[in-house]
Write a protein that holds these residues in place. Structure first.
Motif, PDB file in Angstrom:
ATOM      1  N   ALA A  70      48.142  32.235  39.005  1.00 28.20           N
ATOM      2  CA  ALA A  70      48.125  31.921  37.739  1.00 28.20           C
ATOM      3  C   ALA A  70      49.321  31.247  37.098  1.00 28.20           C
ATOM      4  N   ALA A  71      50.564  31.663  37.805  1.00 28.44           N
ATOM      5  CA  ALA A  71      51.835  31.055  37.318  1.00 28.44           C
ATOM      6  C   ALA A  71      52.271  29.626  37.666  1.00 28.44           C
ATOM      7  N   LEU A  72      51.402  28.922  38.633  1.00 28.45           N
ATOM      8  CA  LEU A  72      51.400  27.773  38.683  1.00 28.45           C
ATOM      9  C   LEU A  72      50.769  26.874  37.799  1.00 28.45           C
ATOM     10  N   PRO A  73      51.303  25.370  37.333  1.00 28.38           N
ATOM     11  CA  PRO A  73      50.929  24.554  36.400  1.00 28.38           C
ATOM     12  C   PRO A  73      49.604  24.000  36.853  1.00 28.38           C
ATOM     13  N   ASP A  74      49.390  23.890  38.025  1.00 25.52           N
ATOM     14  CA  ASP A  74      47.982  23.234  38.253  1.00 25.52           C
ATOM     15  C   ASP A  74      46.931  23.989  38.692  1.00 25.52           C
ATOM     16  N   PHE A  75      46.931  25.199  38.280  1.00 33.59           N
ATOM     17  CA  PHE A  75      45.920  26.232  38.444  1.00 33.59           C
ATOM     18  C   PHE A  75      45.415  26.883  37.213  1.00 33.59           C
ATOM     19  N   SER A  76      44.022  26.961  36.877  1.00 34.78           N
ATOM     20  CA  SER A  76      43.511  27.787  35.618  1.00 34.78           C
ATOM     21  C   SER A  76      42.618  28.835  36.115  1.00 34.78           C
ATOM     22  N   ILE A  77      42.676  29.908  35.894  1.00 38.64           N
ATOM     23  CA  ILE A  77      42.025  30.956  36.177  1.00 38.64           C
ATOM     24  C   ILE A  77      41.401  31.820  35.166  1.00 38.64           C
ATOM     25  N   ALA A  78      40.112  31.732  35.285  1.00 39.12           N
ATOM     26  CA  ALA A  78      39.109  32.569  34.087  1.00 39.12           C
ATOM     27  C   ALA A  78      38.575  33.502  34.879  1.00 39.12           C
ATOM     28  N   LEU A  79      38.777  34.744  34.083  1.00 41.31           N
ATOM     29  CA  LEU A  79      38.374  36.018  34.531  1.00 41.31           C
ATOM     30  C   LEU A  79      36.851  36.372  34.262  1.00 41.31           C
ATOM     31  N   ALA A  80      36.232  36.695  35.326  1.00 38.64           N
ATOM     32  CA  ALA A  80      34.798  36.953  35.328  1.00 38.64           C
ATOM     33  C   ALA A  80      34.053  38.128  35.726  1.00 38.64           C
ATOM     34  N   PRO A  81      34.440  39.287  35.037  1.00 37.76           N
ATOM     35  CA  PRO A  81      33.873  40.593  35.342  1.00 37.76           C
ATOM     36  C   PRO A  81      32.444  40.675  35.588  1.00 37.76           C
ATOM     37  N   THR A  82      32.220  41.549  36.993  1.00 39.51           N
ATOM     38  CA  THR A  82      30.579  41.379  37.115  1.00 39.51           C
ATOM     39  C   THR A  82      30.295  42.729  37.037  1.00 39.51           C
ATOM     40  N   GLY A  83      30.892  43.916  36.553  1.00 41.78           N
ATOM     41  CA  GLY A  83      30.295  45.146  36.207  1.00 41.78           C
ATOM     42  C   GLY A  83      29.638  45.714  38.017  1.00 41.78           C
ATOM     43  N   HIS A  84      30.562  45.504  38.800  1.00 43.66           N
ATOM     44  CA  HIS A  84      29.937  45.721  40.253  1.00 43.66           C
ATOM     45  C   HIS A  84      29.815  47.242  40.129  1.00 43.66           C
ATOM     46  N   PHE A  85      30.888  47.921  39.387  1.00 48.12           N
ATOM     47  CA  PHE A  85      30.799  49.626  39.546  1.00 48.12           C
ATOM     48  C   PHE A  85      30.401  49.946  38.263  1.00 48.12           C
ATOM     49  N   ALA A  86      29.564  49.515  37.369  1.00 44.61           N
ATOM     50  CA  ALA A  86      29.070  49.768  35.979  1.00 44.61           C
ATOM     51  C   ALA A  86      27.637  50.096  36.266  1.00 44.61           C
ATOM     52  N   GLY A  87      27.137  50.630  35.221  1.00 49.86           N
ATOM     53  CA  GLY A  87      25.650  50.750  35.025  1.00 49.86           C
ATOM     54  C   GLY A  87      25.024  51.380  36.165  1.00 49.86           C
ATOM     55  N   SER A  88      23.928  50.630  36.813  1.00 54.71           N
ATOM     56  CA  SER A  88      23.635  51.171  38.334  1.00 54.71           C
ATOM     57  C   SER A  88      24.391  51.223  39.227  1.00 54.71           C
ATOM     58  N   GLY A  89      25.532  50.624  39.075  1.00 52.54           N
ATOM     59  CA  GLY A  89      26.440  50.659  40.145  1.00 52.54           C
ATOM     60  C   GLY A  89      27.531  51.695  39.977  1.00 52.54           C
ATOM     61  N   ALA A  90      27.523  52.503  39.135  1.00 51.92           N
ATOM     62  CA  ALA A  90      28.469  53.661  38.758  1.00 51.92           C
ATOM     63  C   ALA A  90      27.847  54.749  39.757  1.00 51.92           C
ATOM     64  N   ARG A  91      28.786  55.754  40.049  1.00 56.48           N
ATOM     65  CA  ARG A  91      28.562  56.834  40.926  1.00 56.48           C
ATOM     66  C   ARG A  91      29.365  58.190  40.548  1.00 56.48           C
ATOM     67  N   SER A  92      29.066  59.236  40.917  1.00 56.03           N
ATOM     68  CA  SER A  92      30.014  60.271  40.827  1.00 56.03           C
ATOM     69  C   SER A  92      31.148  60.535  41.872  1.00 56.03           C
TER      70      SER A  92
END
Length: 214
Positions: free
Chosen positions: A29-51
């Motif tokens: 992300a610190a390199l000037p020729d790259f642009s990073i957009a965060l895209a959370p998937t909720g992989h462990f949220a909702g039905s993906g959550a567990r005890s």
């Protein structure tokens, strides 16, 4: 001037592999020729959550040790004792994901900093980042009190934005055949493609070459 390489970073804040990849992503992300957009998937949220139980805690710790060997990222004894050892709290990334979306809506330039701090709270400091009060403390420590207040009492706009964000990321996962997180989707428009997560656990030079080739 070199063209900017755009990257969508599919992740979950409770994913140990995503934490392992955070060091190399920070350098990227610190390199000037790259642009990073965060895209959370909720992989462990909702039905993906567990005890959290003894079996899952043991599995997670063994996996974490492998991640540490590959990435150099620390997983502390405080995390093992206070987070994996606490079976009263669920393994649910919903609250942390909502916190990151709240940041994206009002202080998008701080989003990666907040993700890093949320991960550090869990894996290094041994604080359970499934807890809204812990997340609120992290945000306040980063001088984001308004976002902390919004997380404690989320409004309809924040909830709707979070749902849209998760749905968009999940559509991207299916479209590009990503099996899990972390994953990188590189490029623009029709030229976008999936880059293997294994690239995040090799050398920086190899990763940069692969991303530019994409």
């Amino acid at each position: 001037m070199a063209a900017t390489t755009h990257i969508a970073y599919l992740f979950d804040p409770l994913c140990g592999w995503c934490y392992g990849a955070s060091a190399i992503l920070e350098k990227l992300a610190a390199l000037p020729d790259f642009s990073i957009a965060l895209a959370p998937t909720g992989h462990f949220a909702g039905s993906g959550a567990r005890s959290m139980d003894n079996g899952f805690a043991a599995f997670a710790w063994a996996n974490d040790q492998r991640i540490s060997r590959l990435s150099g990222q620390p997983f502390s004894e405080a995390y093992r004792r206070n987070v994996l050892g606490d079976h009263t709290r669920p393994f649910d990334s919903g609250p942390a994901t909502l916190a990151i979306t709240a940041v994206a809506l009002t202080a998008p330039d701080r989003e990666f900093d907040v993700l890093k701090a949320i991960q550090n709270a869990r894996y290094v400091e041994g604080r359970d980042n499934t807890d809204i009060s812990v997340l609120s403390h992290v945000l306040r420590a980063l001088q984001l009190p308004e976002i902390a207040d919004r997380l404690v009492a989320p409004d309809d706009a924040l909830i709707a934005a979070n749902r849209t964000r998760l749905d968009t990321a999940r559509v991207e996962m299916r479209r590009f055949g990503a099996n899990g997180v972390p994953s990188l989707i590189v490029g623009n428009g029709e030229s976008r493609r999936l880059v293997s997560a294994s690239s995040l656990f090799g050398s920086m030079e190899t990763l940069v070459e692969e991303l530019k080739a994409a």
